[in-house]
Design an enzyme around this catalytic site. Structure first.
Site, PDB file in Angstrom:
ATOM      1  N   TYR A  56      36.518  41.740  32.333  1.00  0.00           N
ATOM      2  CA  TYR A  56      35.954  42.949  32.090  1.00  0.00           C
ATOM      3  C   TYR A  56      37.008  44.009  31.672  1.00  0.00           C
ATOM      4  O   TYR A  56      38.197  44.103  32.459  1.00  0.00           O
ATOM      5  CB  TYR A  56      35.332  43.350  33.362  1.00  0.00           C
TER       6      TYR A  56
ATOM      7  N   ARG B 253      32.533  59.086  56.023  1.00  0.00           N
ATOM      8  CA  ARG B 253      33.532  58.255  55.239  1.00  0.00           C
ATOM      9  C   ARG B 253      33.763  56.995  55.880  1.00  0.00           C
ATOM     10  O   ARG B 253      33.809  56.068  55.135  1.00  0.00           O
ATOM     11  CB  ARG B 253      34.646  59.101  54.768  1.00  0.00           C
TER      12      ARG B 253
HETATM   13  C1  PLP Z   1      32.501  41.718  35.647  1.00  0.00           C
HETATM   14  C2  PLP Z   1      32.693  43.163  35.992  1.00  0.00           C
HETATM   15  N1  PLP Z   1      33.397  43.572  36.945  1.00  0.00           N
HETATM   16  C3  PLP Z   1      33.529  44.802  37.294  1.00  0.00           C
HETATM   17  C4  PLP Z   1      32.829  45.836  36.617  1.00  0.00           C
HETATM   18  C5  PLP Z   1      33.124  47.133  37.218  1.00  0.00           C
HETATM   19  O1  PLP Z   1      32.040  47.647  37.811  1.00  0.00           O
HETATM   20  P1  PLP Z   1      31.556  49.308  37.785  1.00  0.00           P
HETATM   21  O2  PLP Z   1      31.255  49.669  36.558  1.00  0.00           O
HETATM   22  O3  PLP Z   1      30.621  49.279  38.921  1.00  0.00           O
HETATM   23  O4  PLP Z   1      32.854  49.895  38.493  1.00  0.00           O
HETATM   24  C6  PLP Z   1      32.247  45.410  35.651  1.00  0.00           C
HETATM   25  C7  PLP Z   1      31.376  46.661  35.031  1.00  0.00           C
HETATM   26  O5  PLP Z   1      30.853  46.459  33.884  1.00  0.00           O
HETATM   27  C8  PLP Z   1      31.911  44.045  35.150  1.00  0.00           C
HETATM   28  O6  PLP Z   1      31.064  43.838  34.018  1.00  0.00           O
END
Ligand code: PLP
Length: 379
Positions: free
Chosen positions: A98, A46
């Site tokens: 997102y 870890r």
């Molecule tokens: C711009 C952006 N940031 C963060 C994430 C989150 O990543 P993960 O799905 O790998 O947790 C995503 C996922 O779609 C994303 O499009």
């Protein structure tokens, strides 16, 4: 080293025990010590793993940073950054980002007393109005998911430095091939490595890259204490993905440009959101801080009904209807019901994310086939 050589050689050395050119997958949970406390720098997986270390070194190299840290997902990387904060601290974040990041902020961290302000980041100067003595972090995504809005990283970095706040840039959409936020003054770069870094839709992973040793120590402490670490097989996959990032990104950009223009000229398409159009409001900034415009874009149809959008979304053959982005295969997505469903409807609509918006992750297939597929689906 130029980008192409960097992506292939970053972080990797032939395996010292065998000379294997590819970093081995160290599938182990622990490491044997010759006496208590006497070990080779690896105690428990870890905390450290040689495959993860090679990847973390590579992440630092490709983002022009000093330190990389890999996490079990993009949201786990974001989660670690927010855990640098304390109750009462404030975060200024983009109002178009997102959906999972928004959900993490509102549904998980708000209840621990961290305050999030969602701001239109297209005008960097407007951020200053939201700064208080408690502002500890500015979080930006550029280009944004899914509306392709652009934020001037250098301008926000200047503001962040003035008030002593950290600036973290989610660089997932651009990838290090198109944009390096640390070079523009950001303190932290975050990636959903699931996307362009992995590149083959076969792994979930996240990354942070930084220059400051103290921030790295704090984040490493969070990484090992909270335990959201990726397994060695997944680290191997992302390391392998990085080796072809430049070649894939070149094709994503070429295909993206052709498809953006095709959509714009299509009689049934109302609006195309792609930051490579000269009349895109963020074009000048994008041109300044990016080396290309990528393969991500969104569009709306003239017949703006939900039913019409759903018809198109269900009619493509090469574009697979799926969440995610950045893989070699093209994906089509309905942000309102898929990737951004966790954002309340009024909030979405207010920020321009309509019910009928369609998002594309343009892959690296033959672009003529992709255009034909879209043409047939849009009708
Ligand atoms: C711009 C952006 N940031 C963060 C994430 C989150 O990543 P993960 O799905 O790998 O947790 C995503 C996922 O779609 C994303 O499009």
């Amino acid at each position: 080293m130029k980008a192409g050589s960097k992506y292939i050689h970053a972080g990797t050395v032939p395996d010292p025990s065998t000379g294997a050119i590819m970093t081995p997958i160290y599938q182990t949970s622990t490491y044997v010590q010759s006496a208590p406390g006497q070990h080779k720098g690896f105690e428990y997986a870890r905390s450290q793993n040689p495959t993860r270390k090679a990847l973390e070194d590579a992440l630092a190299v490709i983002e022009n940073g000093k330190y990389g840290l890999a996490f079990s997902s993009g949201v786990a990387a974001t989660d670690a950054v927010i855990k640098l904060l304390s109750p009462g601290d404030e975060v200024i974040a983009g109002n178009d980002m997102y959906g999972g990041t928004y959900r993490l902020f509102t549904k998980i961290f708000e209840k621990f007393g961290i305050k999030f302000l969602y701001v239109n980041m297209s005008d960097a100067a407007s951020i200053e109005h939201y700064i208080t003595n408690n502002t500890k972090l500015i979080w930006i995504e550029t280009p944004t998911n899914p509306l392709m809005n652009i934020t001037d990283i250098e301008a926000v970095a200047t503001i962040a430095k003035k008030v002593g706040a950290l600036l973290c840039v989610d660089n997932t959409f651009a990838s290090p091939y198109l944009q390096n936020p640390l070079d523009l003054g950001a303190d932290l770069v975050m990636h959903s490595s699931t996307k362009y870094l992995g590149g083959h839709s076969d792994v979930i992973q996240g990354a942070l890259v930084m220059n400051d040793a103290d921030v790295r120590e704090k984040l490493y402490f969070i990484q090992k204490s909270c335990g959201a670490v990726p397994g060695p097989m997944d680290c191997f996959l992302v390391l392998r993905g990085i080796k072809t990032l430049h070649v894939r990104m070149q094709r994503h950009c070429e295909n993206g440009e052709k498809i953006a223009h095709f959509l714009r000229n299509h009689s049934a398409v109302a609006q195309v959101f792609w930051c490579g159009f000269e009349d895109h409001p963020g074009y000048a900034v994008a041109k300044k801080q990016m080396r290309g415009f990528g393969g991500m874009m969104s569009f709306t149809l003239k017949d703006d009904s939900d039913a019409n959008a759903r018809r198109v979304l269900s009619s493509t053959h090469l574009f697979a209807l799926a969440e995610s982005l950045g893989g070699v295969e093209s994906l089509i997505n309905h942000p309102a019901s898929m990737t951004h469903a966790s954002i309340p409807r009024e909030e979405r609509i207010k920020n321009g994310l309509t019910d009928s918006l369609i998002r594309l992750s343009v892959g690296i297939e033959d672009v003529d086939d992709l255009i034909e597929d879209l043409n047939r689906a849009i009708g």
